[in-house]
Design a protein around this motif. Structure first.
Motif, short mmCIF file in Angstrom:
data_model
loop_
_atom_site.label_atom_id
_atom_site.label_comp_id
_atom_site.label_asym_id
_atom_site.label_seq_id
_atom_site.Cartn_x
_atom_site.Cartn_y
_atom_site.Cartn_z
N THR A 27 0.26 10.37 7.03
CA THR A 27 1.04 10.02 5.83
C THR A 27 1.71 11.24 5.19
OG1 THR A 27 -0.95 10.18 4.49
CG2 THR A 27 -0.34 7.99 5.28
N ILE A 28 1.35 12.43 5.66
CA ILE A 28 2.00 13.64 5.15
C ILE A 28 3.19 14.01 6.05
CG2 ILE A 28 1.69 16.11 4.55
CD1 ILE A 28 -0.31 14.67 2.91
N THR A 29 2.94 14.07 7.36
CA THR A 29 3.96 14.59 8.27
C THR A 29 4.85 13.51 8.90
OG1 THR A 29 2.55 14.40 10.20
CG2 THR A 29 2.37 16.44 8.94
N LEU A 80 0.84 -1.20 0.00
CA LEU A 80 0.00 0.00 0.00
C LEU A 80 0.88 1.25 0.00
CD1 LEU A 80 -3.11 0.91 0.50
CD2 LEU A 80 -2.33 1.33 2.81
N LYS A 81 0.50 2.22 -0.83
CA LYS A 81 1.22 3.49 -0.81
C LYS A 81 0.22 4.61 -0.62
CE LYS A 81 4.64 6.25 -3.28
NZ LYS A 81 4.60 7.19 -2.22
N LYS A 82 0.52 5.45 0.35
CA LYS A 82 -0.38 6.60 0.59
C LYS A 82 0.52 7.78 0.93
CE LYS A 82 -4.44 8.40 2.04
NZ LYS A 82 -5.54 8.60 1.13
N ASN A 83 0.46 8.81 0.11
CA ASN A 83 1.32 9.99 0.28
C ASN A 83 2.78 9.58 0.49
OD1 ASN A 83 -0.92 11.62 -0.06
ND2 ASN A 83 -1.42 11.51 2.11
N ASN A 84 3.35 9.88 1.67
CA ASN A 84 4.78 9.57 1.89
C ASN A 84 5.03 8.20 2.52
OD1 ASN A 84 5.56 12.13 0.96
ND2 ASN A 84 5.02 13.03 2.94
N VAL A 85 3.97 7.49 2.70
CA VAL A 85 4.13 6.19 3.39
C VAL A 85 3.91 5.01 2.45
CG1 VAL A 85 3.15 4.70 5.22
CG2 VAL A 85 3.50 7.14 5.65
N THR A 86 4.85 4.06 2.54
CA THR A 86 4.71 2.83 1.76
C THR A 86 4.71 1.66 2.73
OG1 THR A 86 6.11 3.87 0.12
CG2 THR A 86 5.68 1.53 -0.18
N ILE A 87 3.76 0.75 2.54
CA ILE A 87 3.68 -0.41 3.43
C ILE A 87 3.80 -1.69 2.61
CG2 ILE A 87 2.26 -1.63 5.13
CD1 ILE A 87 0.83 0.93 5.70
#
Lengths: 109, 432
Positions: free
Chosen positions: B310-312, B214-221
């Protein structure tokens, strides 16, 4: 795993040895729950010769503890080798169970 | 006397031959019956009807030997009254050596008692309980390839001249047929269970996210879940509790197999509901702990739940007895032993939140204990410390999970996988 029930200073002690894993847990459960249902309290569990306990073994003690709490009984775990103690402390179960350094401590507490 | 081509045959000889033919016919009949079905219940009914008919007996029963308790239990009883049969099956268990059947089982020898009242081995409690009046008993042990299976008893038989030896031969065949039918029953049962497990495994997988990525903004899982058995007790899930927020849960249910899988499915469905309506990890764990309070057999679950902005990269996490996760920064691997409560489902407890700030390039590595409790052939376990050491050495690898899987597989080579492995890697790319 082997299970022996002994009595010391009038207190019942369940001596366990070996690994308490998913194969051993049903046998332990039968013994433990029979004692809990009989209202044996305090019940001391001697971990001195236990080399490992997995989550199914811990769940068995959780069930025993819940059974004891229902009638105000006491389940005391004693003489846990450091590797087994780590498993309990790692999962914060040392806050759930009464854990004692030795059998005598458990009996005298 | 023979005279020329004529032969004189005595009546006794003829009767003897007739008996042998009759015996042979009975044997052939029995063989045909035995090979006609692999259904144990049907087989026993057929054979007992036949045996009852052969000896013109009033009643017939089979007692099975229960090795675990070293006693004989009524398996089938063919009596005139069905109620009597039920009474026998439900209530009566014989010790080895008790009654005629117990004697036959202990000595593994057949026995004919034409007048039971004159035989002190007779156990009259059965008659007292059933109301049946036993006069005579023919009892034969059923001995299979693996020893005693049970005892066949025929009561009040009218054909007193019946050849016991023949009946024994029939019982030998019958014993083999029972063993075959039992084996068949076991195989069918295994096949049924295998099929059920396949369905359970597919259902369980459906509770996990459709994609482990999963990818959301700056986070990838990236997640990996490998079950030791067809169905497992590990869980992970991702939800979006609020805009730009990502909730990640990893957990390990006590116990495995179908019960573990059902419990896991309940936890995930409870989590999906609670996770959306409660916006702090501690709040979610407190609510789940209440919902899971009445699990049977002391079952519990260890859990880490975190909500990441996921932004900060601001992260709140709450832990319930789960092994600490790792924070991989540019030059360090840190064990995040944050304040934790006990596993969920045991006792009422308060689970606190811990706040962390991820920097660009930081990664989190969450895993279940199956990863570090893997055992090698010598019985040694990897251990948490050794796993951390491994991560320290390979922390820069793009897919840490793959490396860890190889490490675990290498370590526990030639041993059966004992526990499920689940790993969740979370990468924060930008400190925007």
């Amino acid at each position: 795993m082997t299970i022996i029930l002994i009595e010391k200073y009038g207190k019942k002690i369940l001596e366990l040895s070996g690994e308490i894993d998913m194969n051993a847990s049903p046998v332990l459960r039968k013994e433990l729950m029979t004692l809990v249902k009989k209202g044996v309290t305090p019940l001391v569990i001697d971990f001195n010769n236990v080399s490992y306990i997995d989550s199914s073994g811990i769940a068995t003690f959780v069930e025993g503890l819940k059974g004891m709490m229902a009638f105000g009984g006491k389940l005391k775990l004693a003489a846990l080798p450091s590797a087994v103690k780590e498993i309990f402390s790692f999962s914060k179960l040392d806050r759930v169970f009464e854990i004692y350094g030795s059998i005598d401590d458990a009996i005298n507490s | 006397m023979a005279n020329g081509s004529e032969i004189t045959i005595s009546v006794e000889y003829l009767r003897g031959t007739e008996k042998k033919i009759e015996a042979l016919k009975a044997l052939i009949d029995m063989s045909a019956l035995i090979s006609s079905t692999l259904d144990l219940d049907e087989l026993m009914q057929l054979v007992m009807e036949k045996a009852k008919h052969e000896l013109q007996a009033e009643a017939c029963s089979i007692l099975f030997y229960n090795k675990e308790i070293d006693k004989l239990e009524f398996e089938v009883a063919l009596c005139k009254e069905e109620a009597t049969s039920d009474l026998l099956k439900q209530k009566i268990i014989l010790d080895m050596g008790q009654g005629i059947a117990g004697w036959v089982a202990r000595n593994m020898e057949p026995l004919i008692v034409n007048d039971v009242r004159a035989d002190e081995r007779f156990f009259d409690q059965v008659d007292k309980q059933t109301g049946f009046i036993t006069e005579s008993i023919v009892a034969v042990p059923l001995i299979g390839r693996c020893g005693l299976i049970g005892v066949v008893e025929l009561l009040n038989h009218k054909r007193k001249e019946y050849d016991l030896e023949l009946f024994q031969i029939l019982c030998k065949q019958f014993a083999i047929a029972i063993e075959n039918a039992l084996q068949h029953k076991e195989l069918v049962e295994k096949e049924r269970l295998r099929h059920e497990l396949e369905i359970a495994a597919a259902l369980q997988k459906s509770f996990l996210p459709e994609s482990p990525f999963l990818k959301k903004n700056n986070v990838t899982i990236n997640a990996v879940n490998i079950s030791a058995a067809k169905v497992g007790g590990d869980l992970y899930d991702f939800i979006e509790p609020a805009e730009n927020m990502l909730g990640v849960i990893i957990g390990d249910v006590s116990g495995k197999g179908v019960s573990g899988a059902i419990y896991m499915s309940k936890i995930i469905s409870d989590f999906k509901y609670v996770g959306i309506s409660v916006n702090s990890p501690a709040g979610v764990l407190n609510r789940l702990n209440t919902l899971l309070a009445h699990a049977p057999h002391g079952m519990f679950v260890t859990v880490i739940y975190m909500i990441i902005d996921t932004i900060t990269g601001r992260l709140r996490v709450s832990v319930a007895g789960h092994p600490p996760f790792l924070l991989l920064t540019k030059d360090n691997v840190k064990v995040m032993d944050v304040v934790s409560g006990p596993p969920l489902g045991i006792l009422p407890a308060e689970y606190p939140d811990t706040v962390l700030q991820l920097d660009a390039g930081d990664r989190l590595f969450l895993f279940t204990d199956g990863v570090f409790e893997a055992k090698n052939k010598k019985g040694e376990r990897i251990g948490y410390e050794r796993l951390v050491e491994f991560v320290r050495m390979h922390g820069n690898a793009s897919s840490l999970s793959d490396l860890v899987i190889n490490y675990v597989n290498d370590f526990s080579k030639d041993t059966e996988m004992a526990d499920d492995l689940t790993m969740v890697e979370i990468a924060f790319a930008n400190n925007a």
